[in-house]
Design a protein around this motif. Structure first.
Motif, PDB file in Angstrom:
ATOM      1  N   HIS A   1       6.706  23.740  49.078  1.00 56.12           N
ATOM      2  CA  HIS A   1       5.444  24.106  48.445  1.00 56.12           C
ATOM      3  C   HIS A   1       5.636  25.305  47.535  1.00 56.12           C
ATOM      4  O   HIS A   1       6.627  26.049  47.658  1.00 56.12           O
ATOM      5  CB  HIS A   1       4.398  24.442  49.518  1.00 56.12           C
ATOM      6  CG  HIS A   1       4.031  23.280  50.374  1.00 56.12           C
ATOM      7  ND1 HIS A   1       3.301  22.209  49.913  1.00 56.12           N
ATOM      8  CD2 HIS A   1       4.307  23.011  51.676  1.00 56.12           C
ATOM      9  CE1 HIS A   1       3.127  21.331  50.883  1.00 56.12           C
ATOM     10  NE2 HIS A   1       3.728  21.795  51.971  1.00 56.12           N
TER      11      HIS A   1
ATOM     12  N   LYS B   1      -4.632  25.322  38.772  1.00 53.43           N
ATOM     13  CA  LYS B   1      -4.152  25.007  40.117  1.00 53.43           C
ATOM     14  C   LYS B   1      -2.799  25.666  40.308  1.00 53.43           C
ATOM     15  O   LYS B   1      -1.762  25.009  40.273  1.00 53.43           O
ATOM     16  CB  LYS B   1      -4.039  23.492  40.319  1.00 53.43           C
ATOM     17  CG  LYS B   1      -5.358  22.751  40.166  1.00 53.43           C
ATOM     18  CD  LYS B   1      -5.152  21.243  40.306  1.00 53.43           C
ATOM     19  CE  LYS B   1      -6.457  20.493  40.118  1.00 53.43           C
ATOM     20  NZ  LYS B   1      -6.256  19.023  40.189  1.00 53.43           N
TER      21      LYS B   1
ATOM     22  N   THR C   1       0.293  11.505  36.285  1.00 57.49           N
ATOM     23  CA  THR C   1       0.072  12.948  36.371  1.00 57.49           C
ATOM     24  C   THR C   1       0.474  13.707  35.113  1.00 57.49           C
ATOM     25  O   THR C   1       0.185  14.888  34.998  1.00 57.49           O
ATOM     26  CB  THR C   1       0.856  13.525  37.566  1.00 57.49           C
ATOM     27  OG1 THR C   1       2.245  13.183  37.412  1.00 57.49           O
ATOM     28  CG2 THR C   1       0.360  12.958  38.870  1.00 57.49           C
TER      29      THR C   1
ATOM     30  N   GLU D   1      -4.165  22.582  33.057  1.00 59.16           N
ATOM     31  CA  GLU D   1      -3.947  21.986  34.373  1.00 59.16           C
ATOM     32  C   GLU D   1      -3.041  22.865  35.222  1.00 59.16           C
ATOM     33  O   GLU D   1      -3.232  22.994  36.429  1.00 59.16           O
ATOM     34  CB  GLU D   1      -3.331  20.593  34.210  1.00 59.16           C
ATOM     35  CG  GLU D   1      -3.003  19.874  35.508  1.00 59.16           C
ATOM     36  CD  GLU D   1      -4.231  19.373  36.254  1.00 59.16           C
ATOM     37  OE1 GLU D   1      -4.077  18.932  37.401  1.00 59.16           O
ATOM     38  OE2 GLU D   1      -5.345  19.446  35.705  1.00 59.16           O
TER      39      GLU D   1
ATOM     40  N   ARG E   1      -2.091  27.878  42.989  1.00 59.49           N
ATOM     41  CA  ARG E   1      -1.913  28.438  44.329  1.00 59.49           C
ATOM     42  C   ARG E   1      -1.856  27.341  45.384  1.00 59.49           C
ATOM     43  O   ARG E   1      -2.504  26.302  45.264  1.00 59.49           O
ATOM     44  CB  ARG E   1      -3.083  29.372  44.663  1.00 59.49           C
ATOM     45  CG  ARG E   1      -3.039  30.705  43.951  1.00 59.49           C
ATOM     46  CD  ARG E   1      -4.380  31.415  43.993  1.00 59.49           C
ATOM     47  NE  ARG E   1      -4.988  31.415  45.316  1.00 59.49           N
ATOM     48  CZ  ARG E   1      -6.244  31.792  45.545  1.00 59.49           C
ATOM     49  NH1 ARG E   1      -7.007  32.180  44.538  1.00 59.49           N
ATOM     50  NH2 ARG E   1      -6.723  31.775  46.771  1.00 59.49           N
ATOM     51  N   TYR E   2      -1.061  27.599  46.411  1.00 62.55           N
ATOM     52  CA  TYR E   2      -1.036  26.736  47.590  1.00 62.55           C
ATOM     53  C   TYR E   2      -2.391  26.802  48.288  1.00 62.55           C
ATOM     54  O   TYR E   2      -2.994  27.876  48.341  1.00 62.55           O
ATOM     55  CB  TYR E   2       0.069  27.219  48.541  1.00 62.55           C
ATOM     56  CG  TYR E   2       0.132  26.516  49.873  1.00 62.55           C
ATOM     57  CD1 TYR E   2       0.771  25.294  49.994  1.00 62.55           C
ATOM     58  CD2 TYR E   2      -0.455  27.079  51.010  1.00 62.55           C
ATOM     59  CE1 TYR E   2       0.834  24.644  51.215  1.00 62.55           C
ATOM     60  CE2 TYR E   2      -0.391  26.431  52.226  1.00 62.55           C
ATOM     61  CZ  TYR E   2       0.253  25.217  52.329  1.00 62.55           C
ATOM     62  OH  TYR E   2       0.308  24.580  53.537  1.00 62.55           O
ATOM     63  N   PRO E   3      -2.942  25.686  48.789  1.00 61.58           N
ATOM     64  CA  PRO E   3      -2.310  24.365  48.934  1.00 61.58           C
ATOM     65  C   PRO E   3      -2.607  23.409  47.785  1.00 61.58           C
ATOM     66  O   PRO E   3      -2.314  22.219  47.897  1.00 61.58           O
ATOM     67  CB  PRO E   3      -2.938  23.849  50.225  1.00 61.58           C
ATOM     68  CG  PRO E   3      -4.325  24.416  50.205  1.00 61.58           C
ATOM     69  CD  PRO E   3      -4.200  25.771  49.559  1.00 61.58           C
ATOM     70  N   ASN E   4      -3.160  23.911  46.685  1.00 60.99           N
ATOM     71  CA  ASN E   4      -3.548  23.025  45.580  1.00 60.99           C
ATOM     72  C   ASN E   4      -2.747  23.274  44.310  1.00 60.99           C
ATOM     73  O   ASN E   4      -3.235  23.024  43.217  1.00 60.99           O
ATOM     74  CB  ASN E   4      -5.047  23.196  45.289  1.00 60.99           C
ATOM     75  CG  ASN E   4      -5.906  22.810  46.468  1.00 60.99           C
ATOM     76  OD1 ASN E   4      -5.707  21.754  47.060  1.00 60.99           O
ATOM     77  ND2 ASN E   4      -6.858  23.666  46.826  1.00 60.99           N
ATOM     78  N   CYS E   5      -1.531  23.756  44.439  1.00 59.74           N
ATOM     79  CA  CYS E   5      -0.709  24.014  43.257  1.00 59.74           C
ATOM     80  C   CYS E   5      -0.364  22.693  42.568  1.00 59.74           C
ATOM     81  O   CYS E   5       0.009  21.711  43.221  1.00 59.74           O
ATOM     82  CB  CYS E   5       0.567  24.747  43.652  1.00 59.74           C
ATOM     83  SG  CYS E   5       1.536  25.307  42.235  1.00 59.74           S
ATOM     84  N   SER E   6      -0.491  22.675  41.245  1.00 61.98           N
ATOM     85  CA  SER E   6      -0.277  21.442  40.489  1.00 61.98           C
ATOM     86  C   SER E   6       1.184  21.151  40.196  1.00 61.98           C
ATOM     87  O   SER E   6       1.518  20.097  39.667  1.00 61.98           O
ATOM     88  CB  SER E   6      -1.053  21.502  39.166  1.00 61.98           C
ATOM     89  OG  SER E   6      -0.589  22.586  38.375  1.00 61.98           O
TER      90      SER E   6
ATOM     91  N   TYR F   1       3.693  28.290  44.474  1.00 60.89           N
ATOM     92  CA  TYR F   1       2.607  28.878  43.702  1.00 60.89           C
ATOM     93  C   TYR F   1       3.254  29.574  42.530  1.00 60.89           C
ATOM     94  O   TYR F   1       4.481  29.742  42.492  1.00 60.89           O
ATOM     95  CB  TYR F   1       1.767  29.858  44.534  1.00 60.89           C
ATOM     96  CG  TYR F   1       2.532  30.980  45.183  1.00 60.89           C
ATOM     97  CD1 TYR F   1       2.756  32.192  44.512  1.00 60.89           C
ATOM     98  CD2 TYR F   1       3.034  30.850  46.483  1.00 60.89           C
ATOM     99  CE1 TYR F   1       3.456  33.219  45.119  1.00 60.89           C
ATOM    100  CE2 TYR F   1       3.747  31.884  47.081  1.00 60.89           C
ATOM    101  CZ  TYR F   1       3.945  33.063  46.387  1.00 60.89           C
ATOM    102  OH  TYR F   1       4.637  34.081  46.995  1.00 60.89           O
TER     103      TYR F   1
END
Length: 206
Positions: free
Chosen positions: A200, A79, A47, A75, A81-86, A202
């Motif tokens: 989680h 991304k 990653t 990168e 924001r939740y649900p796709n925060c990196s 953001y």
């Protein structure tokens, strides 16, 4: 060990600063906690993450909460924001700083996290801080889509890291702020006597 009611009542919060004075509360910049030495292949090679910060859990001194961010800004910002925060945010056993610089961000100078200053939540909106633990988030951008789904999924705000609270010595000369003068917001399930994984997040920027 503090009572979790400060996270439930939200009338007060804990403010932490970054400075060069050694402390047991964690650090920003530098090497990741030694806990991650054995996770190098899983976390970094796949990653490409940089270590950002580790803070000792104010409600359990045997635990830390650590944040990692993608090395490449594109990168991070694509991304955020939740649900796709990196970002990778993880609660784990407390360990010392690793001797390995596998995850070290070359743009940051290691600083320590201070003792907490407990203030009213309302007063915190007038103060500079590195970390605000508890209370309500001080958002840079007010759009509810950042956190509505987190609330729907049973998560509540636990703390934020705000780049407005960086000391001048934290960023190396001619380097950029990792989050464009922004802030990271972490959410978790708050139980009777513990903060529950998963954590989680953001982030927002100016």
């Amino acid at each position: 060990m503090r009572d979790l009611k400060i996270l439930k009542e939200r009338t007060e919060c804990m403010l932490f600063q970054a400075n060069e004075k050694d402390s047991d509360n964690g650090w920003i910049g530098g090497n990741a906690p030694a806990y991650f030495d054995e996770l190098e292949g899983m976390v970094n090679k796949e990653t490409e993450m940089n270590f950002y910060l580790s803070i000792v859990n104010p409600f359990n001194e045997t635990e830390m909460i650590s944040i990692f961010a993608p090395k490449h800004f594109e990168e991070r910002i694509s991304k955020n924001r939740y649900p796709n925060c990196s970002l990778i945010t993880m609660k784990h056993p407390k360990t010392e700083e690793s001797k390995l610089d596998t995850f070290a961000d070359p743009d940051l100078v290691k600083h320590f996290i201070s003792e907490a200053n407990i203030v009213s939540d309302k007063a915190s909106f007038e103060e500079r801080f590195l970390i605000k633990f508890g209370g309500t988030p001080r958002h840079i951008q007010g759009e509810e889509y950042y956190y509505n789904k987190l609330h729907d999924d049973g998560f509540d705000f636990i703390f934020q890291v705000d780049e407005d609270g960086y000391p001048d010595t934290l960023i190396k000369p001619r380097k950029n702020y990792p989050f464009s003068f922004g802030a990271i917001y972490l959410y978790a399930q708050i139980l009777e006597d513990s903060i529950m994984n998963p954590i989680h997040s953001y982030w927002q920027f100016s």
